[in-house]
Design a protein around this motif. Structure first.
Motif, PDB file in Angstrom:
ATOM      1  N   TYR A  18      -5.172   6.050  44.348  1.00  0.00           N
ATOM      2  CA  TYR A  18      -4.316   5.039  43.307  1.00  0.00           C
ATOM      3  C   TYR A  18      -4.470   5.282  41.903  1.00  0.00           C
ATOM      4  N   GLN A  20      -2.976   0.245  53.950  1.00  0.00           N
ATOM      5  CA  GLN A  20      -2.664   0.452  52.485  1.00  0.00           C
ATOM      6  C   GLN A  20      -2.988  -0.559  51.410  1.00  0.00           C
ATOM      7  N   TYR A  67      -7.262   4.749  49.357  1.00  0.00           N
ATOM      8  CA  TYR A  67      -6.316   4.646  48.823  1.00  0.00           C
ATOM      9  C   TYR A  67      -6.706   3.970  47.202  1.00  0.00           C
ATOM     10  N   ARG A 101      -2.103   6.812  39.331  1.00  0.00           N
ATOM     11  CA  ARG A 101      -1.879   5.883  38.166  1.00  0.00           C
ATOM     12  C   ARG A 101      -1.704   6.598  36.738  1.00  0.00           C
ATOM     13  N   MET A 158       2.013   7.912  44.718  1.00  0.00           N
ATOM     14  CA  MET A 158       1.843   7.318  45.813  1.00  0.00           C
ATOM     15  C   MET A 158       2.736   6.378  46.392  1.00  0.00           C
TER      16      MET A 158
END
Length: 582
Positions: free
Chosen positions: A463, A452, A459, A467, A582
RNA sequence: GCGCCUGUAGCUCAACCGGAUAGAGCAACGGCCUUCUAAGCCGUAGGUUGCAGGUUCGAGUCCUGCCAGGCGCGCCA
């Protein structure tokens, strides 16, 4: 965006033709427009002046000037200039970008789709692994690549069907049936050696248990009359002899029951596996059905009618060497049985008969030798050989803790797709499978796929999406509300370099989908999404989105919404989820 | 032997139909958390694109020949 430049240039060239400077408007392909690599060159560049200068008998820069003078006016363009050896550089006005940003918000999930393919019928055939065992990690790459490619083609307006060719006829199926029956005997403590060149996998024992549950001991026979394979010199021939003896011992109907049991069990496992992987097919096309529907006979008749066959040594040969293949191929053996190759060209003929214009096959790199012969077959049957397009997928090497894993279906020692999915997750698997060009060997590192961190592109991209969702939540928690119209009206407030960069990257998406589809290259989309995520993360770190100034706030939220939308659309085409947290 | 694919930074790979100064990530080194998720950001360093020719305004990309690696060349599927 790119197409609007293209349209302007075409207009300019037409003007020059009517002035007599150029003889004719060149073919569409020769008018190239590209995004510039260096921002100082503007946003788009065309090399058309350099391409056309020779036929016009002019210096490239002079012709470029003429082209510029002939350009129709457009509110999209802020500046046009000549650079280097004769490039024409275009700089867009900020309102041009804003218009495109509005489009992203308005079109939402359909942003990036187009009608380039004009509804042309494409049949994408992929995976098509022999149903003799579970899919392994190599098949996973085929599945991910084929599915992403089909999605891309659909997105740009092709009429796409996805098909899996099931090799449910022939020797491999018989070996499978034999292997199952011997495992079944084992469960009844009847001693019968499983030949080393039969299927050894544990999964067959599971199927044998099912068989036992359904049929009790009614399928047990005394195997002592069967020939041995272990002592034989030619083990493949001995295996065939064993199969023949086994069929006689069981009888054709019973042997068929065993074979169908194996086929059904394995095929349904494959279907579940792929469906869990987000890979769906419109049709599972049975090889066996080709002889049942007469498709093979039709194909052979066409070959004969066109005088492309001859008899030699009791077999019927297809004169493939006349049509670009390296040698002639047997289509009917001396024992009267048709070959696998005969099925294959029959299948491809049948695809054409169903009206597919492009037959797109995704095959393992070890099948490259077979392209020429199928193409020859199509041509011999009166079909355009160019209708067959083959994309070869190179091998996957699996690494675990720096050690390469070996794979072999028959020996039963392999990592299955299912094991891989369970270990790294569907998202990581789908994305890593397609992040390299299909004709590049792939080193699949299990530790990397699970990590991760930023070394894991899955990711990194997800991500960015999460976000934006998180910012939206924060916005509401702080009592604000995003007003899209206010945001769009205030886009002029976004003028720092990070915002301009993100805007330009977001609006590149339709071009990327198009080139990725035309080049059959999903990896281009992965690289683009990584770039986009990077631009977003950079922006995120440099500026606060939730600010006091409402106009600026709405504009910024609007911009990151477009980034979120494009990431979601892009990941969607790749079969990867776009999570909100996440 | 013939055919297909590959060879780009220490590693894994990009580079859209031949375009401008060959780009990312990892690894290395140095910075950034009291502020919307640091699973993040910024910076430094790293290259004779396997070798040798050729084509042209321009070649990692096209052509020829070598070198190295992978795969394929059945009346198997």
């Amino acid at each position: 965006m790119k197409s609007s430049i293209h349209a302007l240039l075409t207009k300019a060239l037409e003007n020059l033709v009517s002035k007599g400077v150029l003889e004719s408007v060149p073919a569409e392909e020769t008018i190239q427009v590209e995004r510039t690599r260096d921002p100082s060159h503007g946003d788009f560049a065309s090399n058309c002046a350099m391409m056309l200068c020779k036929s016009a008998g002019m210096k490239p820069r002079d012709l470029a000037q003429q082209i510029i003078d002939s350009l129709p006016g457009s509110h999209l363009i802020q500046e046009v200039s000549i650079a280097g050896p004769g490039f024409i550089n275009f700089r867009f006005s900020s309102s041009a970008w804003h218009t495109e940003i509005r489009r992203v918000l308005e079109e939402g999930v359909s942003y990036g789709t187009s009608h380039l393919g004009k509804g042309e019928q494409v049949l994408v055939e992929f995976v098509s692994a022999n149903p003799t065992g579970p899919l392994h990690v190599g098949h996973g790459r085929h599945a991910a690549y084929g599915a992403s490619l089909a999605n891309l083609l659909e997105a740009v307006g092709y009429n796409v069907r996805r098909e899996y060719y099931v090799n449910d006829a022939g020797r491999q199926m018989q070996i499978l049936a034999l292997s199952l029956w011997l495992r079944y005997l084992e469960l009844h403590d009847v001693a019968a050696a499983l030949p080393e060149n039969a299927y050894q996998g544990e999964y067959i024992i599971d199927i044998a248990r099912d068989l036992q549950a359904e049929h009790g001991d009614s399928l047990v026979r005394d195997p002592s009359v069967l020939p041995s394979v272990t002592d034989a010199e030619d083990k493949e021939t001995a295996l065939s002899d064993l199969i023949a003896a086994c069929r006689e011992l069981l009888g054709e109907d019973t042997f068929r029951i065993v074979q169908d049991k194996a086929l059904d069990a394995i095929l349904s496992d494959i279907k579940d596996d792929l469906s869990e992987f987000g890979v769906v097919f419109d049709r599972w096309y049975s090889e066996r059905s080709l002889s049942e529907t007469g498709a093979i006979d039709r194909a052979l008749e066409k070959l004969q009618a066109n005088n492309h066959t001859y008899i030699k040594g009791g077999a019927t040969w297809f004169r493939a060497s006349d049509l670009g293949d390296e040698k002639d191929r047997v289509v009917v053996r001396d024992n009267g049985q048709t070959t696998y190759f005969a099925s294959d060209i029959a299948y491809h003929l049948e695809k054409r008969e169903r009206g597919f214009e492009i037959l797109l096959d995704v095959l393992g790199a070890d099948h490259h030798g077979y392209i020429a012969r199928v193409r020859a077959g199509l041509e011999a049957m009166g079909e355009p050989p160019g209708s067959l397009e083959v994309k070869l997928v190179q091998f996957v090497s699996l690494f675990r803790a720096g050690k390469k894993e070996q794979m072999s279906t028959r020996s039963g020692q392999f990592v299955t797709l299912r094991q891989l999915r369970e270990e790294v997750g569907n998202d990581a698997a789908r994305l890593i499978y397609v992040m390299r060009s299909n004709d590049q060997h792939l080193d699949f590192d299990l530790e990397l796929a699970k990590s991760q961190s930023s070394d894991n592109p899955v990711y990194y991209i997800q991500y960015a999406h999460a976000r934006v969702a998180s910012v939206t939540r924060q916005l509401h928690e702080k009592g604000y509300r995003w007003d899209p119209e206010s945001g769009l009206a205030s886009l002029h407030a976004l003028e720092n370099p990070h915002e301009m960069a993100l805007m330009k990257t977001v609006t590149r998406y339709p071009e990327i989908v198009e080139t990725a589809a035309l080049n059959r290259a999903p990896h281009m989309l992965v690289h683009y999404l990584r770039d986009l995520a990077n631009d977003f993360h950079t922006y995120y770190n440099a500026h606060q989105f939730i600010v006091e100034d409402q106009a600026l706030r709405d504009a910024r939220i609007g911009l990151i919404h477009t980034a979120r939308q494009v990431i979601a659309n892009g990941l969607g085409l790749l079969g990867v989820s776009a999570p909100d947290s996440m």
